[in-house]
Write a protein that holds these residues in place. Structure first.
Motif, PDB file in Angstrom:
ATOM      1  N   LEU A 145      -4.551  -0.868  -3.638  1.00  0.00           N
ATOM      2  CA  LEU A 145      -5.634  -0.898  -2.653  1.00  0.00           C
ATOM      3  C   LEU A 145      -6.258  -2.287  -2.577  1.00  0.00           C
ATOM      4  O   LEU A 145      -6.467  -2.835  -1.478  1.00  0.00           O
ATOM      5  CB  LEU A 145      -6.689   0.149  -3.008  1.00  0.00           C
ATOM      6  CG  LEU A 145      -7.973   0.170  -2.159  1.00  0.00           C
ATOM      7  CD1 LEU A 145      -7.655   0.169  -0.674  1.00  0.00           C
ATOM      8  CD2 LEU A 145      -8.822   1.376  -2.528  1.00  0.00           C
ATOM      9  N   VAL A 147       0.818  -1.212   0.000  1.00  0.00           N
ATOM     10  CA  VAL A 147       0.000   0.000   0.000  1.00  0.00           C
ATOM     11  C   VAL A 147       0.853   1.263   0.000  1.00  0.00           C
ATOM     12  O   VAL A 147       0.628   2.179  -0.806  1.00  0.00           O
ATOM     13  CB  VAL A 147      -0.951  -0.003   1.213  1.00  0.00           C
ATOM     14  CG1 VAL A 147      -1.666   1.344   1.341  1.00  0.00           C
ATOM     15  CG2 VAL A 147      -1.973  -1.119   1.070  1.00  0.00           C
ATOM     16  N   TYR A 171      -6.102   6.074   1.580  1.00  0.00           N
ATOM     17  CA  TYR A 171      -6.020   6.387   0.147  1.00  0.00           C
ATOM     18  C   TYR A 171      -6.472   7.800  -0.184  1.00  0.00           C
ATOM     19  O   TYR A 171      -6.157   8.295  -1.265  1.00  0.00           O
ATOM     20  CB  TYR A 171      -6.795   5.340  -0.652  1.00  0.00           C
ATOM     21  CG  TYR A 171      -5.899   4.175  -0.992  1.00  0.00           C
ATOM     22  CD1 TYR A 171      -5.228   4.111  -2.196  1.00  0.00           C
ATOM     23  CD2 TYR A 171      -5.663   3.173  -0.060  1.00  0.00           C
ATOM     24  CE1 TYR A 171      -4.373   3.078  -2.495  1.00  0.00           C
ATOM     25  CE2 TYR A 171      -4.800   2.121  -0.345  1.00  0.00           C
ATOM     26  CZ  TYR A 171      -4.161   2.086  -1.566  1.00  0.00           C
ATOM     27  OH  TYR A 171      -3.295   1.063  -1.850  1.00  0.00           O
ATOM     28  N   ILE A 184     -12.698   4.856  -4.293  1.00  0.00           N
ATOM     29  CA  ILE A 184     -11.897   4.274  -3.217  1.00  0.00           C
ATOM     30  C   ILE A 184     -12.712   3.249  -2.433  1.00  0.00           C
ATOM     31  O   ILE A 184     -12.235   2.149  -2.130  1.00  0.00           O
ATOM     32  CB  ILE A 184     -11.365   5.381  -2.284  1.00  0.00           C
ATOM     33  CG1 ILE A 184     -10.410   6.301  -3.040  1.00  0.00           C
ATOM     34  CG2 ILE A 184     -10.658   4.772  -1.075  1.00  0.00           C
ATOM     35  CD1 ILE A 184      -9.990   7.539  -2.241  1.00  0.00           C
ATOM     36  N   LEU A 233      -3.128   2.962  -8.074  1.00  0.00           N
ATOM     37  CA  LEU A 233      -3.846   3.089  -6.802  1.00  0.00           C
ATOM     38  C   LEU A 233      -4.898   1.995  -6.662  1.00  0.00           C
ATOM     39  O   LEU A 233      -5.094   1.436  -5.572  1.00  0.00           O
ATOM     40  CB  LEU A 233      -4.491   4.467  -6.708  1.00  0.00           C
ATOM     41  CG  LEU A 233      -3.528   5.657  -6.600  1.00  0.00           C
ATOM     42  CD1 LEU A 233      -4.291   6.977  -6.699  1.00  0.00           C
ATOM     43  CD2 LEU A 233      -2.747   5.602  -5.297  1.00  0.00           C
ATOM     44  N   SER A 236       2.909   2.005  -3.674  1.00  0.00           N
ATOM     45  CA  SER A 236       2.315   3.195  -4.292  1.00  0.00           C
ATOM     46  C   SER A 236       3.369   4.254  -4.581  1.00  0.00           C
ATOM     47  O   SER A 236       3.324   4.924  -5.619  1.00  0.00           O
ATOM     48  CB  SER A 236       1.228   3.769  -3.378  1.00  0.00           C
ATOM     49  OG  SER A 236       0.160   2.857  -3.226  1.00  0.00           O
TER      50      SER A 236
END
Length: 385
Positions: free
Chosen positions: A196, A24, A239, A273, A192, A28
């Motif tokens: 996630l 994560v 996020y 998200i 992303l 990222s």
């Protein structure tokens, strides 16, 4: 256990799980700075083409010289065989073909309109556009020079032959006509999405593995809906920060066009998200080995990229695949962000994508709750025995 306590436990579980942190946070950051490296030059230039010169005259050589002088294309070979040129194109040694027909010079001197033929490999949109645009500009320049020479020869003023309609190409949504706004803007959103889903999947798979080993935790003491919502909220908070980093800093750093208004952007970002978090949570509930979510995400990344519709046309994909890809949050999310951020669309113009993500999120939450209840029922049955 209160919802606030469950959220706290979720944060603690996330930040004490090294694989989740690595995917994560570290993942990222690394992808954000490493992936754009091949696209830093941005502009497509000097693409190799082959010229089929069936005229082989002074004027045809002048046209070839003008094409070679173009920044977009590079004349790699000159031949008289169209078959050989097509073979080079099919082999990937060149990306375009310019054919100058027989009688080219004679037709020009007789003031007879003459056609030249050019084509390019459309598998690569930007390369195709660069080749076609480079050749087209060279041909237009050649035509203008011939017209000017004719006017001077006839003793006329240049202003006597003015084009009433002039072609002026303005790339509205990709000002640089390069990879940055074409591919990178979508790829960063996809990164992303993948991190996630992988992070939420690893967390759920780790807890499943602990259950199989007889290790109980907070996730066994609360209801399924509360656990799922708390996990989604925890990843949502993380996020939101990453979205601020990507869209607020990295897009500016790489020169990505930003045209979204803040309300439309955050409304769409929030549902995206949450949808990804619910999808990752569901993936984690179905897997018992913490290494599998990362492997699944990595293996699926390249095929999914070509199914998003911005690199490979959806019309060329089989219909069952196009139907199935709608159930991956990235499809609606990436295409929605492209319209909002790169094209400046308002939220109401992407409401179909918004509601699809909302429905997908609700569906994943419901399935997660059913899966958790099924697992709890199986545990209770085994304890009774």
């Amino acid at each position: 256990m209160s919802f606030t306590r469950v959220v706290f436990e979720e944060f603690r579980a996330i930040f004490t799980n090294i694989p989740v942190i690595f995917v994560v946070i570290v993942g990222s950051f690394l992808y954000a700075f490493l992936y754009p490296a091949p696209y830093k030059n941005n502009i497509v230039q000097s693409q190799k083409i082959v010229v089929v010169d069936n005229d082989n005259t002074t004027l045809s050589k002048k046209l070839i010289f003008l094409v070679q002088a173009s920044a977009e294309v590079d004349v790699d070979k000159v031949t008289s065989s169209m078959k050989k040129a097509q073979e080079l194109l099919n082999q990937g040694k060149v990306y375009g073909i310019l054919q100058i027909p027989n009688g080219f010079e004679a037709s020009v001197y007789r003031h007879i309109p003459v056609e030249v033929f050019y084509l390019a490999n459309a598998s690569y949109f930007l390369i195709y556009g660069a080749v076609i645009d480079g050749i087209h500009r060279a041909v237009e320049e050649f035509s203008a020079n011939i017209k000017l020479r004719r006017l001077l020869f006839e003793g006329k003023s240049q202003n006597e032959d003015i084009d009433l309609i002039v072609r002026d190409s303005i790339p509205l949504y990709n000002p640089t006509v390069g990879y940055i706004n074409y591919a990178l803007a979508a790829i960063l959103v996809f990164i992303l999405h993948q991190t996630l889903i992988a992070g939420a999947g690893i967390l759920g798979a780790t807890q499943n593995e602990q259950n199989l080993k007889g290790i109980k935790g907070y996730w066994n003491e609360i209801g399924g809906l509360k656990l799922v919502l708390a996990r989604m909220f925890a990843f949502f908070c993380i996020y939101v920060v990453l979205f601020l980093l990507y869209f607020g800093f990295l897009f500016q750093l790489y020169g990505v066009n930003i045209g979204a208004d803040i309300v439309s952007f955050w409304c769409f970002s929030a549902i995206f998200i949450l949808c990804c978090a619910s999808f990752g949570t569901l993936l984690g509930l179905l897997i018992n080995h913490p290494a599998l979510p990362t492997q699944i995400v990595l293996i699926s990344s390249l095929p999914l990229i070509f199914m998003m519709g911005f690199i490979w046309p959806l019309e060329l994909l089989p219909k069952p695949i196009v139907w199935a890809i709608h159930f991956i949050p990235a499809f609606e999310g990436v295409n929605g962000f492209i319209r909002i951020n790169q094209m400046g669309a308002d939220l109401h113009l992407v409401m179909n994508d918004f509601f699809w993500l909302l429905g997908l999120c609700i569906g994943c939450v419901m399935i997660c709750v059913l899966v958790i209840r099924q697992k709890m029922g199986n545990v209770n049955d085994s304890e009774k025995r």
